[in-house]
Write an enzyme that holds these catalytic residues in place. Structure first.
Site, PDB file in Angstrom:
ATOM      1  N   GLY A 199      -6.166  -4.713   2.687  1.00 28.83           N
ATOM      2  CA  GLY A 199      -6.184  -5.375   1.481  1.00 28.83           C
ATOM      3  C   GLY A 199      -5.371  -4.316   0.277  1.00 28.83           C
ATOM      4  O   GLY A 199      -4.435  -3.729   0.956  1.00 28.83           O
ATOM      5  N   ALA A 202      -5.476  -0.542  -4.530  1.00 29.50           N
ATOM      6  CA  ALA A 202      -6.712   0.117  -5.597  1.00 29.50           C
ATOM      7  C   ALA A 202      -7.967   0.147  -4.667  1.00 29.50           C
ATOM      8  O   ALA A 202      -8.497   1.315  -4.718  1.00 29.50           O
ATOM      9  CB  ALA A 202      -6.912  -0.943  -6.637  1.00 29.50           C
ATOM     10  N   GLY A 204      -7.870   0.194  -1.663  1.00 24.91           N
ATOM     11  CA  GLY A 204      -7.562   1.282  -0.452  1.00 24.91           C
ATOM     12  C   GLY A 204      -7.932   2.802  -0.944  1.00 24.91           C
ATOM     13  O   GLY A 204      -8.599   3.389  -0.188  1.00 24.91           O
ATOM     14  N   GLU A 221      -4.216  -0.639   5.720  1.00 26.66           N
ATOM     15  CA  GLU A 221      -3.013  -1.786   5.754  1.00 26.66           C
ATOM     16  C   GLU A 221      -3.137  -2.462   4.443  1.00 26.66           C
ATOM     17  O   GLU A 221      -3.612  -3.293   4.166  1.00 26.66           O
ATOM     18  CB  GLU A 221      -3.765  -2.668   6.852  1.00 26.66           C
ATOM     19  CG  GLU A 221      -3.505  -2.072   8.314  1.00 26.66           C
ATOM     20  CD  GLU A 221      -2.033  -1.743   8.906  1.00 26.66           C
ATOM     21  OE1 GLU A 221      -1.187  -2.357   8.301  1.00 26.66           O
ATOM     22  OE2 GLU A 221      -2.006  -1.051   9.691  1.00 26.66           O
ATOM     23  N   CYS A 255       1.059 -10.413   3.559  1.00 30.77           N
ATOM     24  CA  CYS A 255       1.541  -9.161   3.078  1.00 30.77           C
ATOM     25  C   CYS A 255       2.801  -8.696   3.469  1.00 30.77           C
ATOM     26  O   CYS A 255       3.491  -8.172   2.735  1.00 30.77           O
ATOM     27  CB  CYS A 255       0.648  -8.064   3.788  1.00 30.77           C
ATOM     28  SG  CYS A 255       0.750  -8.140   5.414  1.00 30.77           S
TER      29      CYS A 255
END
Ligand code: NAD
Length: 445
Positions: A199, A202, A204, A221, A255
């Site tokens: 995701g 922030a 993370g 990731e 991503c």
């Protein structure tokens, strides 16, 4: 066992699930290769027996077309399962290490992978099947118990997977918890042996902070802006075709999607025309009517993206329809480095073109910013290839066909710096979800 947020998920529930998974792990049930393979085969059965239902859910959430579902979501996960089933015996075989002569004759040294214990997999919504299940494959192949947290913004897919997974997997060793920030926060307060998060960066940071309390290792990731360098004097028809095919898949919500283009002013002008023509070839005059073209996941992201549309000059696209969560595939030219579209990862169907004088300027531009998840380049020049690989840092570098690094199972997938830490897929997942233990055995006589 599945708990839905509407049932009022509490910290007691979170603790109870983790303790059940831990109790199962301690029995040793998840360790034998036969158990691991059985779980993977069950996962494969789930995907093949419910292809249509999964495709329907992904269509509701993101208007994904069937080809995309078959190749990237279901196909990508099935390939990962099959790769693991075919090679995990080899990957997991203990490896001998040479023993120095100072140790007694007959001494052996080797490394062996051992499972970590109870793992947590938290997924993002943009590929809500693949990004959830591919890490789960790794966690299971490595012999762990797994708590599975689907992405709540892919509402239909999350609900479907929460219903199906417990029907296929060992419910003492796996659990699914649906929900968003609130439920995930309760989960993160528990002690895990590894947390695998996909995701934004922030969250993370939040994940890593929570993990630090228990010294739990994390794989993050994350995303970021993946640049595309387009060299002069190459066939721009091929470049445009490949950019359109990848950037606008899933309406740009990938991503590793190309985020922006860096090229010289002359090539930029020619590329504008090539991209316009490639977009028409792929999606027709009206992309909103094309069944190949997806939708923005929700209104919040729609509003975020439409606010970026004012950057630069619109070459093609620009049309929006909020009721349909539709944003046309859009190419923006004359974009400046400080325009809003360059201020964040786009994660949507806008493709800005920025001009730089030459390769040196492109390298400086890239290195002045966060390390990207992917760096792409179209070039016919070996020196350019070598220089980009040697003088920049990114999760991966790909010459010639964006996003296709994901089709090579042996390549590790992961970011560096702001784009993430750790990597996975195939043998790299086994490495991520295991401890590599050293074993020394010295004879007593
Ligand atoms: P998201 O909103 O689905 O969030 C990801 C997960 O975090 C969800 O499961 C969510 O429940 C959880 N979460 C959200 N807020 C939380 C909080 N406060 N505390 C704990 N957990 C919380 O997805 P997103 O973040 O919008 O995903 C998009 C980003 O992810 C982009 O930056 C994209 O590049 C990146 N991404 C990376 C990869 C990769 O493989 N590297 C893949 C997909 C997406």
């Amino acid at each position: 066992m599945t708990l839905h947020p509407t049932t009022g998920f509490t910290s007691t529930d979170a603790a109870a699930i983790v303790s059940r998974l831990r109790a199962t792990f301690r029995t040793g049930r998840t360790r034998p290769l036969a158990w691991r393979k059985d779980q993977l085969i069950r996962l494969r059965d789930l995907l093949t027996e419910h292809r249509d239902a999964i495709a329907d859910a992904l269509h509701i959430d993101l208007r994904k077309n069937r080809a995309e579902v078959d190749t990237m979501e279901i196909g990508g996960t099935l390939r990962e399962i099959d790769d693991c089933l075919a090679h995990m015996d080899t990957w997991l075989t203990p490896r001998d290490v040479p023993v120095p002569v100072l140790l007694p004759r007959g001494t052996t040294a080797r490394t062996a992978y051992e499972p970590l214990g109870v793992t947590l997999v938290i997924s993002a919504w943009n590929y809500p099947v693949n990004l959830l299940l591919v890490p789960v494959v790794g966690a299971l192949a490595a012999g762990n118990a797994v708590l599975i947290k689907p992405a709540e913004h892919a509402v239909a897919t999350s609900a479907l997977l929460a219903e199906l997974l417990p029907r296929y997997l060992d419910n003492d060793a796996t659990a699914v918890v649906e929900g968003g920030a609130e439920e995930t926060t309760l989960l993160l307060a528990q002690r895990f042996d590894h947390i695998f998060y996909t995701g934004n960066s922030a969250v993370g940071r939040t994940v890593m902070t929570a993990a630090a309390a228990n010294l739990t290792p994390v794989t993050l990731e994350l995303g970021g802006k993946s640049p595309v360098f387009v060299d002069r004097d190459i066939d721009l028809r091929v470049v445009a075709e490949r950019l359109v095919l990848t950037k606008f898949t899933n309406a740009g919500q990938t991503c590793v999607a190309p985020d922006y283009i860096l090229t010289d002013p002359g090539t930029a002008v020619a590329l504008e025309a090539a991209l316009t023509s490639a977009l028409r070839d792929r999606f027709g005059q009206d992309p909103q009517a094309s069944n190949r073209y997806g939708r923005i996941v929700n209104e919040r992201h729609f509003d975020r993206l439409t606010a970026l549309l004012g950057s630069g000059r619109t070459v093609t696209g620009g049309r929006t329809d909020r009721a349909d969560r539709y944003i046309a595939p859009t190419v923006l030219a004359d974009v400046a480095a400080d325009d809003p579209v360059m201020g964040e990862e786009i994660f949507g169907p806008l493709l800005p073109i920025l001009t730089v004088a030459d390769l040196d300027a492109a390298i400086i531009f890239i290195n002045d910013r966060d390390k990207p998840l992917a760096l792409y380049a179209f070039t016919g020049n070996d020196t350019t290839r070598r220089r980009l690989a040697a003088e920049t840092s990114s999760g991966g570098i790909n010459f010639g066909w964006p996003m296709h690094q994901l089709t090579v199972p042996g390549l590790p997938f992961g970011g560096v710096g702001e784009s993430g830490m750790g990597h996975y897929r195939g043998p790299h997942s086994v490495e991520t979800f295991s401890h590599r233990k050293s074993i020394l055995d010295v004879p007593l006589a």
